[in-house]
Enzyme design. Structure first.
Site, PDB file in Angstrom:
ATOM      1  N   GLU A  58       0.824  -1.210   0.000  1.00 46.45           N
ATOM      2  CA  GLU A  58       0.000   0.000   0.000  1.00 46.45           C
ATOM      3  C   GLU A  58       0.856   1.258   0.000  1.00 46.45           C
ATOM      4  OE1 GLU A  58      -2.219  -3.209   2.379  1.00 46.45           O
ATOM      5  OE2 GLU A  58      -0.143  -2.520   2.157  1.00 46.45           O
ATOM      6  N   CYS A  86      -2.380  -2.841   7.349  1.00 47.24           N
ATOM      7  CA  CYS A  86      -1.895  -2.771   8.724  1.00 47.24           C
ATOM      8  C   CYS A  86      -1.986  -1.315   9.192  1.00 47.24           C
ATOM      9  CB  CYS A  86      -0.453  -3.270   8.780  1.00 47.24           C
ATOM     10  SG  CYS A  86       0.743  -2.120   8.051  1.00 47.24           S
ATOM     11  N   CYS A  89      -0.033   1.201   7.046  1.00 50.34           N
ATOM     12  CA  CYS A  89      -0.630   1.481   5.743  1.00 50.34           C
ATOM     13  C   CYS A  89      -1.914   2.298   5.880  1.00 50.34           C
ATOM     14  CB  CYS A  89      -0.878   0.181   4.996  1.00 50.34           C
ATOM     15  SG  CYS A  89       0.675  -0.669   4.620  1.00 50.34           S
TER      16      CYS A  89
END
Length: 159
Positions: A58, A86, A89
């Site tokens: 990402e 996560c 990101c």
């Protein structure tokens, strides 16, 4: 309002990127940034191939999209990921100001694959003094000097 057909199309592309990245020796994550029905940029996990712990798919896609659009703001864009982003990101997506994030696999699927981001989500919900890594503010003189300089800069670009 989301268009499930378009979401599915872009998610299939992100998943294909992830599978291809595994075959190329990288991690099992792929992402793309989409605007107005077109891919602006793609990214794959490059953590182990570049020795960069921030090179998540990402983040790589966001960086590439910002370069492509010549803007640090990705307003009007959707971040599409093969897996639930996560916290790193998600924070990058917030800073980039994407309109929306969509993902295929979730954090529990990732954990079964050996990538347990749940620990980070749980860590952020606990007081910092209980973290395994110290995060301590230490007041020093002139600690506000960078912000004073920023506010005084007439040609600054706010973000």
């Amino acid at each position: 309002m989301s268009d499930e057909f378009e979401d599915g199309r872009w998610l299939a592309e992100a998943v294909a990127l992830a599978v291809g990245n595994v075959e190329a020796g990288g991690g099992p994550f792929g992402a793309l940034v989409v605007r107005d029905g077109a891919i602006v940029a793609t990214g794959v996990n490059q953590v182990t191939t570049t020795n960069d712990p921030t090179a998540h798919a990402e983040v790589v896609a966001i960086r590439a999209a910002c370069r492509e659009l010549d803007d640090f703001r990705l307003s009007g864009c959707v971040l599409v990921s093969s897996c639930e982003p996560c916290p790193l990101c998600l924070a990058a997506a917030l800073w980039a100001r994407v309109d929306r994030v969509v993902y295929a696999a979730d954090r529990h699927d990732a954990a079964r694959g050996g990538f347990d981001d749940r620990a980070f989500y749980e860590l952020f919900a606990t007081p910092r003094e209980q973290w395994p890594m110290g995060v301590d503010g230490v007041p020093v003189g002139e600690r506000d000097a960078p912000f004073d300089a920023w506010r005084a800069k007439p040609d600054r670009v706010d973000y």
